[in-house]
Design a protein around this motif. Structure first.
Motif, PDB file in Angstrom:
ATOM      1  N   ARG A   1       0.831  -1.207   0.000  1.00  0.00           N
ATOM      2  CA  ARG A   1       0.000   0.000   0.000  1.00  0.00           C
ATOM      3  C   ARG A   1       0.868   1.262   0.000  1.00  0.00           C
ATOM      4  N   MET A   2       1.991   1.204   0.709  1.00  0.00           N
ATOM      5  CA  MET A   2       2.922   2.327   0.697  1.00  0.00           C
ATOM      6  C   MET A   2       3.458   2.555  -0.717  1.00  0.00           C
ATOM      7  N   MET A   3       3.818   1.467  -1.400  1.00  0.00           N
ATOM      8  CA  MET A   3       4.302   1.585  -2.775  1.00  0.00           C
ATOM      9  C   MET A   3       3.225   2.160  -3.690  1.00  0.00           C
ATOM     10  N   ALA A   4       1.983   1.700  -3.490  1.00  0.00           N
ATOM     11  CA  ALA A   4       0.896   2.129  -4.363  1.00  0.00           C
ATOM     12  C   ALA A   4       0.595   3.612  -4.203  1.00  0.00           C
ATOM     13  N   GLN A   5       0.791   4.143  -3.000  1.00  0.00           N
ATOM     14  CA  GLN A   5       0.452   5.535  -2.720  1.00  0.00           C
ATOM     15  C   GLN A   5       1.676   6.463  -2.743  1.00  0.00           C
ATOM     16  N   TRP A   6       2.842   5.923  -3.110  1.00  0.00           N
ATOM     17  CA  TRP A   6       4.092   6.675  -3.009  1.00  0.00           C
ATOM     18  C   TRP A   6       4.255   7.628  -4.188  1.00  0.00           C
ATOM     19  N   HIS A   7       4.385   8.918  -3.904  1.00  0.00           N
ATOM     20  CA  HIS A   7       4.641   9.925  -4.934  1.00  0.00           C
ATOM     21  C   HIS A   7       5.651  10.926  -4.384  1.00  0.00           C
ATOM     22  N   LEU A   8       6.713  11.155  -5.146  1.00  0.00           N
ATOM     23  CA  LEU A   8       7.810  12.018  -4.696  1.00  0.00           C
ATOM     24  C   LEU A   8       7.785  13.412  -5.304  1.00  0.00           C
ATOM     25  N   ASP A   9       6.972  13.613  -6.333  1.00  0.00           N
ATOM     26  CA  ASP A   9       7.069  14.850  -7.108  1.00  0.00           C
ATOM     27  C   ASP A   9       6.943  16.099  -6.241  1.00  0.00           C
ATOM     28  N   ALA A  10       5.974  16.111  -5.329  1.00  0.00           N
ATOM     29  CA  ALA A  10       5.758  17.309  -4.512  1.00  0.00           C
ATOM     30  C   ALA A  10       6.960  17.584  -3.620  1.00  0.00           C
ATOM     31  N   LEU A  11       7.528  16.536  -3.032  1.00  0.00           N
ATOM     32  CA  LEU A  11       8.708  16.725  -2.184  1.00  0.00           C
ATOM     33  C   LEU A  11       9.883  17.218  -2.998  1.00  0.00           C
ATOM     34  N   LEU A  12      10.110  16.634  -4.167  1.00  0.00           N
ATOM     35  CA  LEU A  12      11.250  17.047  -4.985  1.00  0.00           C
ATOM     36  C   LEU A  12      11.123  18.517  -5.394  1.00  0.00           C
ATOM     37  N   LYS A  13       9.907  18.977  -5.653  1.00  0.00           N
ATOM     38  CA  LYS A  13       9.716  20.390  -5.981  1.00  0.00           C
ATOM     39  C   LYS A  13       9.991  21.291  -4.781  1.00  0.00           C
ATOM     40  N   ASP A  14       9.803  20.756  -3.587  1.00  0.00           N
ATOM     41  CA  ASP A  14      10.003  21.551  -2.367  1.00  0.00           C
ATOM     42  C   ASP A  14      11.453  21.591  -1.899  1.00  0.00           C
ATOM     43  N   LEU A  15      12.327  20.780  -2.473  1.00  0.00           N
ATOM     44  CA  LEU A  15      13.703  20.699  -1.974  1.00  0.00           C
ATOM     45  C   LEU A  15      14.377  22.068  -1.859  1.00  0.00           C
ATOM     46  N   PRO A  16      14.227  22.981  -2.833  1.00  0.00           N
ATOM     47  CA  PRO A  16      14.906  24.283  -2.697  1.00  0.00           C
ATOM     48  C   PRO A  16      14.397  25.120  -1.531  1.00  0.00           C
ATOM     49  N   ARG A  17      13.221  24.762  -0.990  1.00  0.00           N
ATOM     50  CA  ARG A  17      12.629  25.558   0.089  1.00  0.00           C
ATOM     51  C   ARG A  17      12.826  24.934   1.474  1.00  0.00           C
ATOM     52  N   LEU A  18      13.502  23.812   1.535  1.00  0.00           N
ATOM     53  CA  LEU A  18      13.729  23.173   2.828  1.00  0.00           C
ATOM     54  C   LEU A  18      14.730  23.995   3.640  1.00  0.00           C
ATOM     55  N   THR A  19      14.436  24.204   4.904  1.00  0.00           N
ATOM     56  CA  THR A  19      15.323  24.992   5.762  1.00  0.00           C
ATOM     57  C   THR A  19      16.196  24.116   6.657  1.00  0.00           C
ATOM     58  N   ALA A  20      15.959  22.828   6.665  1.00  0.00           N
ATOM     59  CA  ALA A  20      16.720  21.926   7.541  1.00  0.00           C
ATOM     60  C   ALA A  20      18.156  21.768   7.064  1.00  0.00           C
ATOM     61  N   GLU A  21      19.057  21.568   8.014  1.00  0.00           N
ATOM     62  CA  GLU A  21      20.414  21.111   7.692  1.00  0.00           C
ATOM     63  C   GLU A  21      20.312  19.645   7.285  1.00  0.00           C
ATOM     64  N   VAL A  22      20.820  19.292   6.114  1.00  0.00           N
ATOM     65  CA  VAL A  22      20.632  17.947   5.584  1.00  0.00           C
ATOM     66  C   VAL A  22      21.976  17.307   5.265  1.00  0.00           C
ATOM     67  N   THR A  23      22.154  16.086   5.758  1.00  0.00           N
ATOM     68  CA  THR A  23      23.305  15.264   5.390  1.00  0.00           C
ATOM     69  C   THR A  23      22.784  13.999   4.725  1.00  0.00           C
ATOM     70  N   LEU A  24      23.192  13.774   3.495  1.00  0.00           N
ATOM     71  CA  LEU A  24      22.803  12.560   2.777  1.00  0.00           C
ATOM     72  C   LEU A  24      23.995  11.617   2.735  1.00  0.00           C
ATOM     73  N   VAL A  25      23.836  10.470   3.366  1.00  0.00           N
ATOM     74  CA  VAL A  25      24.894   9.465   3.426  1.00  0.00           C
ATOM     75  C   VAL A  25      24.656   8.478   2.299  1.00  0.00           C
ATOM     76  N   ALA A  26      25.610   8.361   1.388  1.00  0.00           N
ATOM     77  CA  ALA A  26      25.444   7.540   0.189  1.00  0.00           C
ATOM     78  C   ALA A  26      26.518   6.457   0.146  1.00  0.00           C
ATOM     79  N   ALA A  27      26.086   5.203   0.211  1.00  0.00           N
ATOM     80  CA  ALA A  27      27.018   4.076   0.124  1.00  0.00           C
ATOM     81  C   ALA A  27      27.324   3.783  -1.339  1.00  0.00           C
ATOM     82  N   ASP A  28      28.592   3.705  -1.647  1.00  0.00           N
ATOM     83  CA  ASP A  28      28.983   3.539  -3.046  1.00  0.00           C
ATOM     84  C   ASP A  28      28.551   2.199  -3.631  1.00  0.00           C
ATOM     85  N   GLY A  29      28.294   1.209  -2.780  1.00  0.00           N
ATOM     86  CA  GLY A  29      27.883  -0.109  -3.267  1.00  0.00           C
ATOM     87  C   GLY A  29      26.385  -0.304  -3.302  1.00  0.00           C
ATOM     88  N   ASP A  30      25.614   0.757  -3.076  1.00  0.00           N
ATOM     89  CA  ASP A  30      24.156   0.650  -3.040  1.00  0.00           C
ATOM     90  C   ASP A  30      23.611   0.415  -4.447  1.00  0.00           C
TER      91      ASP A  30
END
Length: 292
Positions: A211-240
């Motif tokens: 149900r989470m997969m069926a209702q999952w939509h990222l577009d609105a969040l991705l459009k909001d990224l420039p307006r986020l005020t939080a300090e953000v650290t994205l940890v990216a594993a090279d083998g992912d």
């Protein structure tokens, strides 16, 4: 998996609490003292994925790990609130009910996307947005045909009440689970694989994940990224192999106060493969100065 019977055998079960905050019955694990960290797992996971990380972070912080609605040991009060925004709103309601003001929100995979949205709905003790630490955060829509095919398939699956049962019976096979995990670029212990086997063998958990997969939509969040005020650290594993590091690099470029930390030698479940290393990365992110 019988949720009532199996909870006493679940990792860190002594820390488990059930909290009724509409519309769900939340399974929460909490421990430690100090600034509050809220931990959110990814789709199909549970608090168990933080089993080795929680004690390391609890040395200096109060840690609250939450099972998403219907997943793990949380029970859904409604099946209509499994979208990114709805889950963030309901977790924000849980935080408000409990008086939680997180200093940081740590989310793995899809939990990283929820963490970013949640950062717009809750405040840290100083009134600012809490820091966000995304562990291999799923911040890109599916590409190409998968962009429309996967959500459509998920919707069709949840409309057939037999499908979650059949899926849980077939995917609860240990060999199949090992194949799924290794397909993400991670290698887990037999204990870790056994825990995922138990989860995927639970029809209700599978139903909630679909149900989470069926209702999952990222577009609105991705459009909001420039307006986020939080300090953000994205940890990216090279083998992912599930969420390529380039996803974090692209997302960070659209946020005003974000940066990427690359990890070599680990996969999508990096925090389960090397919790001590991830605890160090998280502490560094929490201690980092503000980025203008």
């Amino acid at each position: 998996m019988d949720r009532e019977r199996d909870l006493p055998t679940w990792p860190l079960h002594a820390l488990s609490r059930t909290m009724r905050v509409r519309p769900h019955d939340w399974h929460v694990q909490q421990t430690g003292e100090g600034p509050l960290l809220v931990l959110l797992h990814g789709a199909g996971g549970s608090t168990h994925s933080f089993r080795d990380l929680i004690p390391l972070l609890a040395d200096t912080h109060r840690v609250v790990a939450i099972d998403l609605p219907g997943q793990g040991f949380s029970r859904m009060g409604t099946k209509a609130r499994c979208s990114l925004r709805h889950m963030a709103e309901d977790i924000a309601a849980l935080c408000a009910d409990r008086g939680w003001q997180p200093a940081a929100i740590i989310g793995h995979s899809a939990g990283g996307a929820i963490a970013l949205r949640l950062s717009q709905m809750v405040t840290a003790p100083d009134g600012a947005a809490p820091r966000v630490i995304g562990l291999n955060a799923a911040l890109a829509p599916f590409d190409g045909v998968a962009g429309w095919l996967f959500p459509v398939l998920a919707k069709l699956l949840v409309l057939n009440p037999l499908v979650p049962k059949l899926f849980s019976l077939t995917s609860g096979n240990p060999a199949r689970v090992r194949q799924l995990i290794e397909g993400t670029g991670s290698s887990l212990s037999d204990e870790g694989l056994a825990l995922y086997t138990r989860l995927i063998g639970d029809r209700d958990h599978v139903d909630a994940t679909l149900r989470m997969m069926a209702q999952w939509h990222l577009d609105a969040l991705l459009k909001d990224l420039p307006r986020l005020t939080a300090e953000v650290t994205l940890v990216a594993a090279d083998g992912d192999r599930a969420v390529p590091p380039a996803t974090s690099v692209r997302a960070a470029a659209h946020m005003p106060r974000a940066h990427v930390v690359h990890l070599a030698g680990l996969g999508h479940l990096a925090h389960e493969e090397d919790p001590a290393r991830l605890a160090g990365v998280i502490r560094d992110a929490l201690d980092a100065p503000s980025r203008a």
